[in-house]
Scaffold this motif. Structure first.
Motif, PDB file in Angstrom:
ATOM      1  N   CYS A 102       2.715   1.792  -3.284  1.00 62.42           N
ATOM      2  CA  CYS A 102       1.883   2.308  -4.378  1.00 62.42           C
ATOM      3  C   CYS A 102       1.864   3.835  -4.400  1.00 62.42           C
ATOM      4  N   ARG A 130      -3.311  -0.255  -7.305  1.00 64.65           N
ATOM      5  CA  ARG A 130      -3.229  -0.405  -5.858  1.00 64.65           C
ATOM      6  C   ARG A 130      -4.266  -1.396  -5.325  1.00 64.65           C
ATOM      7  N   GLU A 170       2.656  -5.516 -10.714  1.00 62.45           N
ATOM      8  CA  GLU A 170       2.113  -5.809  -9.390  1.00 62.45           C
ATOM      9  C   GLU A 170       2.646  -7.144  -8.869  1.00 62.45           C
ATOM     10  N   ASP A 221       0.836  -1.197   0.000  1.00 61.82           N
ATOM     11  CA  ASP A 221       0.000   0.000   0.000  1.00 61.82           C
ATOM     12  C   ASP A 221       0.876   1.254   0.000  1.00 61.82           C
TER      13      ASP A 221
END
Lengths: 327, 327, 327, 327, 327, 327
Positions: E193, E201, E283, E190
């Protein structure tokens, strides 16, 4: 290997690297065609652009007179006799082919010596004598006997050993490379024995001279360069070498023979480098390190030697994953 | 490092390996307690069974007189002064502790020389002289200057260099090991330069002597043996060594300094062996091979030396993943 | 190897795993001392606690009568004749040594058969017959000739081959293991040839039977278990095997011999597993995979067989880095 | 680095990627010759086909008027001033060279800014300010002092740091890449410290900003792109970085300095990635992971950014051995 | 998981680490027998020496009164209720067992809570609330729905997730470790991001929370500690996790589901670490790095936490092949 | 898959490898343009030189009549209908394009069958029947049920399974390759079970047929050849395969299902080959070895089949790092 014919050829046929001494003279040389292109000049005239090579380098040749017929007749890979005039053009040496029938003539295999197309060391005989002197210094009669059976009595082996390479691409990849490498390794371990007093010097020098003998059967040299033989591919020089040693081992005490075989069998040092056993004597360990070092040093010296001395760094060598410093 | 005190101690205090010459004599020796056990004989009498050690080996000692009080007083790791009689028992040398107060007495750190508990080479001074003679042969004034700044002018460094080990467990893991290793490597590259004429001999010998200097700060020797220092753990001897060289580099031409630093920085040879850069000069390549070989040869020689000469094979060495042939 | 003597011994001397059938009977058995401890009971009585073993397992024995004298006389590793009564104690089988002079008596090497202490396969003769039948199916006369020279004509080789193990610890590590492994691999490649029609079945079955013959000289079995010979350590079974094949190769066409040697030389499959050459024929590739599979399957089957069938999972096997599912 | 000159140039000289806005207008631009070919149209007219490039891309240019003279005059690699008209031809932007003497003119090195030919990040000054703000948040006066000596007081270093790349090919391989990478890593570890409360945030942020400083001496940027310097090849940025830190360490407590040096020395994380020591503090471990992640993320983002957004998958990237998903 | 019973037990039964607050008081505690030895004092009196343990440590207990009967009755591994007096003896806390029948009494499985013997994090409920708050911040309705199906609606899953470990030995090897690790990773990605603006996110946080869900079926906790289940051994948590996700995926768009599955399938990052596919989205790459970092940081923090703060260096950790700096 | 259309096409349109039977005849064939070059003959006449290909090979075609217009109209990758006369020229088969409008005409996707451009096995139906017969031999009703759900009842799956490849480049990289590989592996394990009596034959044959089912979703075949799907890239065939099995597992006992899933999950055998778990049953181990062997054997057979039978050695294969012996 016909020294006389080569001498004759050389009289009338300079090597590529000697052409710079023949500017404005006519030559009658033997080269291999590396590339070939039929082209047209600005004024519409056809000419044949050839790249010719021998073991010392490559040179451009132009044929203005029989471009199209020669283009049809010749192919890349042909060995040819070329008559022409050596000139400077655009700052490079060039051969202008003469205006004659057969100024470029294909040769059959028995009309030239493949020595012209395979790199080889120059001082083979000197190195061989140096090797014989080293054998004379061996005091252990058994080891000396084995060495003599190979390097003195077996003329066929000696001939093969003197002209074999020690590798295909990476190191000592030229005729005489095996002799050069084996002799170097033997000299190195000899001098190392003076520092490590505990080593069995006679065993180690003998092993150094014999460690790569299997390569005389693993490689073959022809005008395409160095190739691996079927026996070489299927058995490898380690297994071949141990077998060759067994065949000359009559009367040698078993324990000494075993130690020598171990030096051959373990000289690659690590399993992942194709060693069927790991070095388990101090002599085997030293032979492995020295053998490996000589291969790498030879490789690096060749990289350095062929670079332009003006540069600081060689080209990137993908085999060793680095550039080398030239200063 | 106090030769005089050690001499005195030795007079009255034989090393463990010398005890076999003291059978039926009394000794007054200094040892470390390796193990300790309070036991009871068949007739119900308590006795204290000790194993004592120094750098030369270990020996059994029995205390029949003050077993329980000594058991309480002493602990494993204590360095003690022991008075006792040396005897043969069950075919082994043994010390029978005398029936006296303080026949076993714990010593404080300044009452003994840690030399007794740390293995070291014998001929440190001889090797150091040999190193100085080698420096004398360097013809390049810059390299010679650097060597002299370290090995002649910096007395503190010389003291540390002479007593440092070159490893913790695997090779040259004893006091003087660094000197021995550095000198060996220097002699080896020196003799190799006679065979490889293209190498810069002065650069290579200088690099050989300096390649491991960072180890004087990486290791420390105390009575527990060899330990890695905090600086050694956090930086490693390569980075430390380059920094030490920088500090003595005033006035040295940049290019020469850079080549020397490269020898230090690349001597581990491969990334996976902790080398921040690969060897990129022929000298760096040779230094790496020779340095590696000397470490392995030292390792193997130690394995062989400590084995029973009756056996054909050493115990399996898990570091090198093999046994060694002893014949 | 003396079947008769073993039969006799067995009459009076049950194996450890058979002791459960001898509860409350007296036995007169032959075992090796695995551990030994002189202890004292709560009422102050000395007793000697022994662990005895043979190739089938280990058992506890107690000597209440000559504890101290036997403690002095016996050592771990001694092979002894034990007379005693078999009982259940604390839910385990135990031998109570009889109250007699020499109830525990050390044996010299010619008083027992080392078979008792070395695991071996049971059906050696059956497997050997199966191997001979397989040889009969070879249609290529050259390959058949080689196989017969080894497995029929050379009685000494047959004897060694039938009693050799195929490994030291990991797989087929018992007498007869080499025969079992070689036969299994030969049967497997035979059935695989029915699916891959392009393979040279005679070559492949011959190679399967010969691939590990070097192991008859690589290992030796004595009462300590399996040990590697000096020849095995220094040359390895691959190089030894190729040499053994050469010695029986008279009159065999060169090309066939080379293919067979290649099967031996390449059967480890990858350089890092000690293969001096990579498999370069389909037959060599198949032999490598099948040989590797049989080793692993044998390993896993042994792990599974020795586990308690109540459990779901075996103990962690550090060689294969995993546990095995038992359900 | 001459912003004013670049602004001027840009006025009259659009970058390649801007040419699409100049259709049917004349430009007077600066480009490098990437390739060159003299050709003949179907009607026999000679024309010179050029590919011109700058850091934003490449474009085709055609010279119909001075084809042969320009062909002789110009060479691949020359930086030239080109006057021409921008047109669309075969759906691509193209420059038609004007019919003038010197419409294509070679420039000497001081006539252009190499910025035109080297990719660089845009917001260098913004990033630098962000870095300064981060330094302001360091509470430990010693770490702050070191950072200020580098990033505030040493103007020469700041200049180099702002224009250095952080890699040659794989990641951040453009001017300003080092600043971008260092700042990113510092911000990342800063935010991670909020989650791992035990970490020494000041140490870690300082280490993040300094970990790659050696790269200012490892790389050099010229109009050929990014090259490794001799110092970079021979020492590597880790060793260089530790030395640079030492030179600015006056007055800093030894222990703090050692921790910082450890962050630099260990940030490659594993021996096989060229780390002379392994990370041995939690901060060193975190720095290694974050530094590695930022390099990979940068690499992947560049791969993704240059792909056509219509596709689902990038081309195969041989460095990371995979394709990337673009959706 | 019976909080009430644990509270009650704690009243009368301190954990080992709390015993130092009970000196000279009587306790009535629940512990597991770690070792047991019947001994005899100098005056011939028998006593039973026990080592007792729970998840907080181990302590010595002495039974002078029922030594022999308890020695017969009890076995290592039994969980017992012990009544005794806490004292200091030889500078350590010790329990002197009371002179009563059943002062040491074996407990059956339903008489104690296995929580006493398994390490677990303290703030499970707090962490769980933190996780729920993080779910609230997910804006993508599909990802949020999946998270709620697991972490809100499936009470059985929540219960398992809160008590599962995230590893067996190396990291987060305690109850609650899975929750702690998953939450940490989610918080880390988190915050990352915020620095890498291009990342998705919601996808990344969702993947972080779900990446290890398969571990609720891979591990099981009992009073022996953490064990791998049969399902865990045969499928591994990656394959299990993907299947678990599939079962809660009704109505979720295929593409989003695929991206999530990819995050689970690729989070080990490299084939050699058991990843069936490599990370192929930014990611997935970030999740892999962060997940790996959190495992290592947890590992190192545990090493550091259990060391004596006086020392400079931890013990050598063979899993990470290094010592850690404690200062 | 439209057999009728393919038959029709074939009538008028020979495959490349059949052209040698059409010398001096006219053909009307469908091929893909592999390369294209507009050239000029010696007498100044333009001609278009095309290389045409289908799945059986490539051939040269010359268009002397509409060279320039066809050069503009056609592009590499176009599938075209070509009318021409087949001739021998310079010892090779060649198509001389007819002098007609649209002698070379581009086809749209529905005018041809992509089968022409993708290699496939010939005997798909025969192999499929063989697979069904093998299913009939399964005695365990649960395993049989699963196999029937896939290979009998799910027509869509059967269609995909019969036309899928088992790899992209290395092995079985053609339509039908998956069926061929799965069937081969099943037959191999079936025959191996006859030698290893302890194996669960029904489990193993079932696992062999199912181990690669995920590949029907991992690959897709189009006229460019074989491509990996998005699902294949993001999940891999192992995870996909386990999920596919789960979807057809209703009513199957959990333990059997788990064993089958384990065979799929572990069949890559080692972590570094992308296996999320290691084989932990004898059946899983055997499946891994046989699956791996079949892939390699297929690879080698293809290398051998495409070589000239006159040669002794294949070209060097960089995937397997060796040449193969052809004799």
């Amino acid at each position: 290997m016909n020294g006389f014919r080569e001498a004759l050829e050389k009289l009338r046929s300079p090597y590529v690297e000697e052409l710079k001494n023949w500017i404005d003279k006519e030559i009658d040389g033997i080269y291999k065609i590396k590339s070939k292109k039929l082209q047209e000049s600005k004024d519409g005239k056809k000419f044949l652009l050839l790249t010719l090579e021998d073991r010392t380098g490559s040179v451009r040749a132009i044929d203005w007179y029989n471009a199209e017929s020669n283009d049809e007749k010749l192919q890349v890979g042909h060995v040819v006799n070329v008559r022409g005039r050596v000139v400077y053009f655009e700052e490079r040496v060039q051969i202008n082919v003469l205006n004659e029938q057969d100024a470029v003539r294909r040769l059959s295999e028995n009309e030239y010596d493949i020595e012209r197309f395979v790199k080889s060391v120059e001082n083979v005989d000197e190195m061989y004598k140096s090797l014989l002197r080293l054998i004379d210094t061996i005091r252990d009669e058994d080891y000396k006997t084995i060495l003599q059976r190979f390097f003195v009595e077996d003329k066929n082996f000696v001939e093969m050993f003197k002209s074999a390479p020690a590798g295909m691409r990476i190191h000592h990849a030229y005729k005489g490379g095996l002799l050069e490498h084996s002799l170097n390794v033997a000299k190195l371990v000899d001098s190392i024995c003076k520092i490590y007093g505990q080593l069995d010097r006679d065993l180690l020098v003998t092993g150094a001279l014999l460690h790569d003998i299997g390569k005389v059967k693993e490689y073959m040299v022809n005008y395409n360069g160095i190739e691996v033989t079927t026996e070489g591919e299927l058995m490898g020089h380690i297994v071949i070498g141990v077998e060759m040693l067994s065949q000359k081992a009559k009367g040698i005490p078993y324990e000494k023979l075993l130690k020598l075989k171990h030096l051959i069998a373990s000289h690659h040092g690590e399993f992942e480098w194709g060693s069927p056993v790991l070095p388990k004597t101090p002599e085997a360990l030293v032979l492995h390190f020295v053998e490996n070092m000589d291969s790498k040093v030879n490789r690096v010296m060749q990289i350095i030697d062929k670079e332009d001395r003006e540069k600081s760094w060689s080209e990137y060598d993908s085999n060793l994953s680095r550039r080398f410093f030239l200063k």
